[in-house]
Design a protein around this motif. Sequence first.
Motif, PDB file in Angstrom:
ATOM      1  N   HIS A  50       0.897  -1.149   0.000  1.00  0.00           N
ATOM      2  CA  HIS A  50       0.000   0.000   0.000  1.00  0.00           C
ATOM      3  C   HIS A  50       0.930   1.191   0.000  1.00  0.00           C
ATOM      4  O   HIS A  50       1.577   1.480   1.012  1.00  0.00           O
ATOM      5  CB  HIS A  50      -0.886  -0.019   1.247  1.00  0.00           C
ATOM      6  N   PHE A  51       1.052   1.845  -1.137  1.00  0.00           N
ATOM      7  CA  PHE A  51       2.064   2.885  -1.276  1.00  0.00           C
ATOM      8  C   PHE A  51       1.786   4.082  -0.373  1.00  0.00           C
ATOM      9  O   PHE A  51       2.694   4.616   0.249  1.00  0.00           O
ATOM     10  CB  PHE A  51       2.196   3.324  -2.738  1.00  0.00           C
ATOM     11  N   GLY A  52       0.536   4.508  -0.285  1.00  0.00           N
ATOM     12  CA  GLY A  52       0.191   5.673   0.527  1.00  0.00           C
ATOM     13  C   GLY A  52       0.539   5.486   1.999  1.00  0.00           C
ATOM     14  O   GLY A  52       0.998   6.406   2.661  1.00  0.00           O
ATOM     15  N   ALA A  53       0.318   4.292   2.526  1.00  0.00           N
ATOM     16  CA  ALA A  53       0.624   4.002   3.925  1.00  0.00           C
ATOM     17  C   ALA A  53       2.047   3.472   4.100  1.00  0.00           C
ATOM     18  O   ALA A  53       2.467   3.225   5.223  1.00  0.00           O
ATOM     19  CB  ALA A  53      -0.370   2.974   4.471  1.00  0.00           C
ATOM     20  N   ARG A  54       2.767   3.286   2.997  1.00  0.00           N
ATOM     21  CA  ARG A  54       4.133   2.744   3.008  1.00  0.00           C
ATOM     22  C   ARG A  54       4.160   1.418   3.762  1.00  0.00           C
ATOM     23  O   ARG A  54       5.000   1.168   4.609  1.00  0.00           O
ATOM     24  CB  ARG A  54       5.119   3.753   3.570  1.00  0.00           C
ATOM     25  N   LEU A  55       3.182   0.564   3.415  1.00  0.00           N
ATOM     26  CA  LEU A  55       3.019  -0.732   4.065  1.00  0.00           C
ATOM     27  C   LEU A  55       3.313  -1.849   3.067  1.00  0.00           C
ATOM     28  O   LEU A  55       2.736  -1.889   1.983  1.00  0.00           O
ATOM     29  CB  LEU A  55       1.588  -0.870   4.593  1.00  0.00           C
ATOM     30  N   VAL A  56       4.225  -2.749   3.447  1.00  0.00           N
ATOM     31  CA  VAL A  56       4.587  -3.909   2.637  1.00  0.00           C
ATOM     32  C   VAL A  56       4.049  -5.148   3.331  1.00  0.00           C
ATOM     33  O   VAL A  56       4.179  -5.283   4.551  1.00  0.00           O
ATOM     34  CB  VAL A  56       6.127  -4.005   2.482  1.00  0.00           C
ATOM     35  N   ILE A  57       3.440  -6.039   2.555  1.00  0.00           N
ATOM     36  CA  ILE A  57       2.888  -7.283   3.088  1.00  0.00           C
ATOM     37  C   ILE A  57       3.543  -8.437   2.349  1.00  0.00           C
ATOM     38  O   ILE A  57       3.520  -8.479   1.118  1.00  0.00           O
ATOM     39  CB  ILE A  57       1.360  -7.329   2.913  1.00  0.00           C
ATOM     40  N   LEU A  85       4.903  -6.232   7.097  1.00  0.00           N
ATOM     41  CA  LEU A  85       4.125  -7.266   7.775  1.00  0.00           C
ATOM     42  C   LEU A  85       4.391  -8.584   7.065  1.00  0.00           C
ATOM     43  O   LEU A  85       4.283  -8.658   5.841  1.00  0.00           O
ATOM     44  CB  LEU A  85       2.624  -6.964   7.715  1.00  0.00           C
ATOM     45  N   ARG A  86       4.743  -9.602   7.820  1.00  0.00           N
ATOM     46  CA  ARG A  86       4.982 -10.932   7.244  1.00  0.00           C
ATOM     47  C   ARG A  86       3.963 -11.913   7.816  1.00  0.00           C
ATOM     48  O   ARG A  86       3.740 -11.947   9.024  1.00  0.00           O
ATOM     49  CB  ARG A  86       6.392 -11.417   7.565  1.00  0.00           C
TER      50      ARG A  86
END
Length: 135
Positions: A50-57, A85-86
């Motif tokens: 999620h680029f806006g939240a700079r969140l990688v899953i 997040l993994r």
Amino acid sequence: MDQLQRAKLLRQNMTPAERLLWRHLRAHRLCGEKFRRQHPIGPYIVDFMHFGARLVIEADGGQHNGSDSDAVRDAWLRSRGFKVLRFWNHEILSNVDVVLEVILGELVKGRPPLPRPLSLQGEGRSRTFIDTEFL
């Protein structure tokens, strides 16, 4: 093979856990949020972001258990402002609702609070005052 070709190949050959998670994340299905899949960031290709939240899953199989390269990768992503997040594949396949709650919770946590409605700011506040003179 360059990174964009590799990302395309990974999108075409997703694991069952990645497919299930993508079914819930794609097309703004998780509370209207936009996610990307198999997306290049620097030297890496992340499963979802999620680029806006700079969140990688990341959806991980057994080969990632105790992986030093994953630790290096996570440190690199964190140094550039990403939260990682993994989830294990079996977690996604057996408890996708819990995984989605964790993801959504992380999105909400990273957001600034919503502004108060105008009716509660300034003059509106005096309207809620109860004048005890008439009681």
